[in-house]
Design an enzyme around this catalytic site. Structure first.
Site, mmCIF file in Angstrom:
data_model
loop_
_atom_site.group_PDB
_atom_site.id
_atom_site.type_symbol
_atom_site.label_atom_id
_atom_site.label_comp_id
_atom_site.label_asym_id
_atom_site.label_seq_id
_atom_site.Cartn_x
_atom_site.Cartn_y
_atom_site.Cartn_z
ATOM 1 N N CYS A 42 -12.613 47.605 12.925
ATOM 2 C CA CYS A 42 -11.868 48.743 12.396
ATOM 3 C C CYS A 42 -10.971 48.345 11.232
ATOM 4 C CB CYS A 42 -11.033 49.386 13.500
ATOM 5 S SG CYS A 42 -10.117 50.833 12.928
ATOM 6 N N CYS A 47 -13.154 51.152 9.831
ATOM 7 C CA CYS A 47 -12.395 52.384 9.622
ATOM 8 C C CYS A 47 -11.385 52.314 8.480
ATOM 9 C CB CYS A 47 -11.632 52.766 10.900
ATOM 10 S SG CYS A 47 -12.476 52.408 12.437
ATOM 11 N N LYS A 50 -12.906 51.641 4.887
ATOM 12 C CA LYS A 50 -13.719 52.819 4.581
ATOM 13 C C LYS A 50 -12.837 54.010 4.228
ATOM 14 C CE LYS A 50 -14.537 55.444 7.769
ATOM 15 N NZ LYS A 50 -14.854 55.849 9.150
ATOM 16 N N TYR A 175 -22.413 58.924 11.421
ATOM 17 C CA TYR A 175 -21.105 58.778 10.794
ATOM 18 C C TYR A 175 -21.147 57.921 9.526
ATOM 19 C CZ TYR A 175 -18.408 60.210 15.022
ATOM 20 O OH TYR A 175 -17.839 60.883 16.062
ATOM 21 N N GLU A 179 -20.689 59.187 5.686
ATOM 22 C CA GLU A 179 -19.416 58.867 5.029
ATOM 23 C C GLU A 179 -19.633 58.098 3.735
ATOM 24 O OE1 GLU A 179 -16.465 58.742 8.929
ATOM 25 O OE2 GLU A 179 -17.510 56.915 8.318
ATOM 26 N N HIS A 436 0.967 80.425 7.758
ATOM 27 C CA HIS A 436 0.284 81.033 6.610
ATOM 28 C C HIS A 436 0.945 80.612 5.302
ATOM 29 C CE1 HIS A 436 -2.167 83.997 4.576
ATOM 30 N NE2 HIS A 436 -1.079 84.382 3.908
ATOM 31 N N GLU A 441 -4.727 77.963 10.386
ATOM 32 C CA GLU A 441 -4.374 79.227 11.035
ATOM 33 C C GLU A 441 -5.587 80.033 11.428
ATOM 34 O OE1 GLU A 441 -2.627 82.473 8.768
ATOM 35 O OE2 GLU A 441 -3.236 81.489 6.906
#
Length: 446
Positions: A42, A47, A50, A175, A179, A436, A441
């Site tokens: 990672c 991760c 990346k 993934y 990516e 908002h 939302e």
């Protein structure tokens, strides 16, 4: 018998480091061995680097949208600068991990561990014994056997390319493939994304995957499904991928070929057969609920078990394991409602069941979807849209799954995942006032 250590951890990735630190904090004598930089996949080659590349690639879209808001930006991308700064950041994080281990009193031993007997591990020619042993060696990219496999790169090499190619062919639909396809595409590289299945992102909700796939196509990625690369041929400049589609032979030319076709447990050098530790598909170590292997004093956490290959899962498994071993803990990781994100462009955030999974176990399911253009891009030439989906058990009103394809999808899903884990109902969701104007939302108004 007197052992050298109470706990010996093989592999200094996220799960192993957490377990070692916590155990040492409980007053146990702990050692951890690692043959590479501390931090694991990672932090060092997964991760983190990346995600830094993802950030870099997103600026092209931001600069395009900025014109509408009055910004006239003249920009030029430099791959070498990104690479240099990425490496500096990885080295900084490696230093932090080293300091964490040192401050915790964990002994770091350089080298890859290999079992000698049930309680003994050889590291760089030296034997060490331990009452408990934890395997946390993670996984490694795999390339299928085929002519020319020696010419392809994996995610490991993609993070350290000496130069940015003009074109690249990426084989895979999960993934990592998605990516990197989006990263390279946004940086101006011509990208071919080749996948043998009918639709990329297998395992995700089908509507989510279909929307994402079309978004990638609209962004300029050449997505080729139901196509299999059968051989890679090196040319004087670049490579030729030989493919099979509907039994027809086709070729794809590109500067680089990148395979993201899966990962295997990093167990080849552990000598597991010597001590009778059971493995399964892709050499993953078989563990029970307690993370114990077929040897009750030897445990395994993280990707090497191939349960849910996510860094936070490995960390939780390692922490709970040590709590149970040394602090009378009684907690076990829970694998339902684990939120996850594909850092593609647009980003995919997902938590809970897909529609197909929900229909298998619940007779009455309703789905609620929305597609819209985020306000950030409403005035600009960026045509990217957002898709949201909620899956509800009509018998109980419980929300079983929430999915989004759009900017900051992961950030949105992380918050909603807390509620999903606690049994969120559709009524509760709709009774919540939205902020908002935000994209998030939309989830409380569906």
């Amino acid at each position: 018998m007197a052992y050298d250590y109470d706990l010996l951890v093989i592999g200094a990735g996220s799960g192993g480091v957490r377990a070692a630190r916590i155990a040492a904090g409980y007053g146990k004598k702990v050692a951890i061995c690692e043959s590479d930089k501390v931090g694991g996949t990672c932090v060092i080659r997964g991760c983190v680097p990346k995600k830094l590349f993802v950030y870099a690639s997103q600026y092209s879209k931001m600069f395009k949208a900025a014109k509408t808001f009055g910004w006239d930006i003249q920009s030029q991308f430099n791959w070498s600068t990104l690479l240099e700064n990425k490496n500096e950041e990885i080295n900084r994080l490696n230093g932090i991990y080293l300091k964490l281990l040192s401050n915790s009193g964990v002994e770091l031993i350089n080298g890859f561990g290999s079992f000698v007997d049930a309680h003994t591990v050889d590291i760089a020619g030296q034997s060490y014994t331990a009452k408990h042993i934890l395997i946390a060696t993670g996984g490694t990219p795999t390339v299928p056997d085929m002519p020319g496999k020696e010419h392809v790169i994996t995610s490991n090499e993609a993070l350290d390319l000496p130069a940015l190619p003009e074109s690249i062919t990426i084989n895979g639909g999960g993934y990592i493939a998605v990516e990197f396809a989006c990263i390279f595409n946004a940086l101006g590289v011509k990208v071919n994304l080749v996948y043998r299945g009918k639709q990329i992102l297998r395992g995700f909700d089908k509507e989510v995957a279909a929307f994402a796939q079309q978004s990638f196509i609209d962004a300029g990625i050449n997505v080729l499904t139901e196509t299999e690369i059968t051989a890679v041929e090196k040319m004087s400049t670049g490579f030729i991928c030989h493919t099979s589609h509907d039994s027809k032979h086709q070729t794809i030319a590109s500067d680089l070929v990148f395979f993201a076709t899966g990962r295997a447990a990093n167990t080849a050098q552990l000598n597991l057969s010597q001590v009778g530790i059971d493995t399964q598909n892709n050499d993953q170590i078989t563990v029970d609920k307690t993370q114990a292997t077929s040897l009750p004093h030897v445990f395994a956490v993280g990707d090497v078990c191939n349960r849910d290959n996510l860094t936070p899962v490995a960390i939780r498994e390692g922490h709970y394991l040590v709590d149970r071993l040394y602090k009378n803990g009684n907690q076990f990781p829970e694998y339902d409602f684990i939120p996850t994100t594909v850092f593609s462009q647009p980003e995919i955030g997902s938590c809970g069941l897909t529609e197909a999974q929900a229909r298998k176990s619940h007779p009455n399911i309703s789905t609620h979807t929305s597609t819209f253009r985020a306000m950030k891009y409403a005035m600009s030439e960026v045509k990217e849209k957002t898709f949201m989906k909620i899956i509800v058990n009509e018998d109980t009103d419980q929300v079983l799954g929430m999915h989004v394809v759009g900017a900051d999808g992961g950030e949105m899903i992380q918050g909603f995942a807390v509620a999903l884990k606690q049994g969120l109902t559709k009524t509760q969701l709709n009774s919540t006032i939205g902020i908002h104007p935000t994209s998030a939302e939309e989830f409380v108004t569906l």
